[in-house]
Design an enzyme around this catalytic site. Structure first.
Site, PDB file in Angstrom:
ATOM      1  N   ILE A  82      23.874 -14.465   5.471  1.00 42.75           N
ATOM      2  CA  ILE A  82      25.130 -13.916   5.629  1.00 42.75           C
ATOM      3  C   ILE A  82      25.749 -14.469   6.882  1.00 42.75           C
ATOM      4  O   ILE A  82      24.960 -14.382   8.008  1.00 42.75           O
ATOM      5  CB  ILE A  82      25.643 -12.613   5.670  1.00 42.75           C
ATOM      6  CG1 ILE A  82      25.174 -11.899   4.175  1.00 42.75           C
ATOM      7  CG2 ILE A  82      26.840 -11.841   5.900  1.00 42.75           C
ATOM      8  CD1 ILE A  82      25.748 -12.422   3.070  1.00 42.75           C
ATOM      9  N   LYS A  83      26.842 -15.257   6.905  1.00 43.04           N
ATOM     10  CA  LYS A  83      27.392 -15.679   8.264  1.00 43.04           C
ATOM     11  C   LYS A  83      28.481 -14.921   8.872  1.00 43.04           C
ATOM     12  O   LYS A  83      29.406 -14.616   8.024  1.00 43.04           O
ATOM     13  CB  LYS A  83      27.960 -17.133   7.761  1.00 43.04           C
ATOM     14  CG  LYS A  83      27.834 -18.179   8.552  1.00 43.04           C
ATOM     15  CD  LYS A  83      28.257 -19.496   8.052  1.00 43.04           C
ATOM     16  CE  LYS A  83      28.199 -20.539   8.803  1.00 43.04           C
ATOM     17  NZ  LYS A  83      28.641 -21.822   8.396  1.00 43.04           N
ATOM     18  N   VAL A  84      28.298 -14.342   9.989  1.00 42.37           N
ATOM     19  CA  VAL A  84      29.309 -13.592  10.562  1.00 42.37           C
ATOM     20  C   VAL A  84      29.775 -14.593  11.944  1.00 42.37           C
ATOM     21  O   VAL A  84      28.986 -15.045  12.532  1.00 42.37           O
ATOM     22  CB  VAL A  84      28.798 -12.180  11.087  1.00 42.37           C
ATOM     23  CG1 VAL A  84      28.440 -11.480   9.845  1.00 42.37           C
ATOM     24  CG2 VAL A  84      27.786 -12.341  12.103  1.00 42.37           C
TER      25      VAL A  84
END
Ligand code: E4P
Length: 220
Positions: A82-84
């Site tokens: 997951i890219k945040v």
């Protein structure tokens, strides 16, 4: 150093994966938008051909929304990361998702101390954007060098440096010299890595000389 493809184009990803050189994929909302396809379909297709980490970016900007989106995206496949964004809420989401066993890629990093925060929040990857720094007259590769030094000063930090916003093969060569862990490149840049005019010239000369022998390896 690992090579990731920075694209959401599944045809290009299949082509690169066939070389055995592809270690993972990064996507972002702009790249997904260019495909005109459903985000979840794109991710499922990518994960069916790539075993390594596949980054899928949340679009919520608040902590709670990032968690909802991140948990949903993480269900697509075991190799989804997951890219945040590198914001306060993004760091909090990084801490929570990492604690749940989901890999997190903290993106839009433009300063060494931001990278330190992401590592302390448990990020699997930090994504410093070198090309966008070069674009505004800064030295993007200096950021990679600074992050490498900081991370090496604290061996308990396990975050990998994923060099992003790569524009040309020179960026890849410099990243490897500095000791970055990963380069994520547009497919066109990965293909340029193989090219050298002396390779083409040398091959043409060998083939011309071989022609003169009148021999054929297959029919020998
Ligand atoms: C990284 O994960 C980003 O998707 C990407 O490298 C951004 O590159 P750009 O600056 O060329 O848009």
């Amino acid at each position: 150093m690992k090579f990731f493809a920075d694209t959401a184009d599944t045809d290009e990803i299949r082509d690169l994966a066939a070389t055995g050189l592809l270690d993972g994929v990064t996507t972002n909302p702009s790249l997904v938008s260019q495909t005109g396809r459903d985000f979840f379909d794109v991710l499922r297709d990518i994960c069916s051909v790539v075993d390594g980490p596949v980054s899928a970016e949340v679009t919520a900007t608040e902590y709670d929304g990032m968690l909802v989106e991140g948990r949903k995206l993480a269900k697509v496949a075991d190799n989804i990361v997951i890219k945040v964004p590198l914001t306060w809420d993004g760091l909090k989401a990084c801490k929570t998702l990492s604690g749940e066993g989901t890999g997190v890629n903290v993106t839009l990093c433009f300063a060494p101390v931001q990278a330190l925060l992401a590592a302390k929040a448990g990020a699997m990857f930090i994504s410093p954007f070198v090309g966008r720094l070069d674009d505004i007259g800064h030295e993007g590769m200096q950021l990679i060098e600074d992050i490498r030094t900081i991370y090496d000063n604290y061996p308990d930090l396990s975050t990998e440096i994923l060099v992003a916003s790569i524009r040309h093969p020179g960026h890849v060569a410099e990243a490897a010299r500095i000791g970055a862990d990963v380069c994520t490149c547009p497919p066109a840049v990965i293909k340029k890595l193989v090219a050298h005019p002396l390779t083409d010239k040398g091959l043409a000369a060998f083939l011309a000389d071989w022609q003169k022998t009148g021999q054929n390896i297959c029919s020998a």
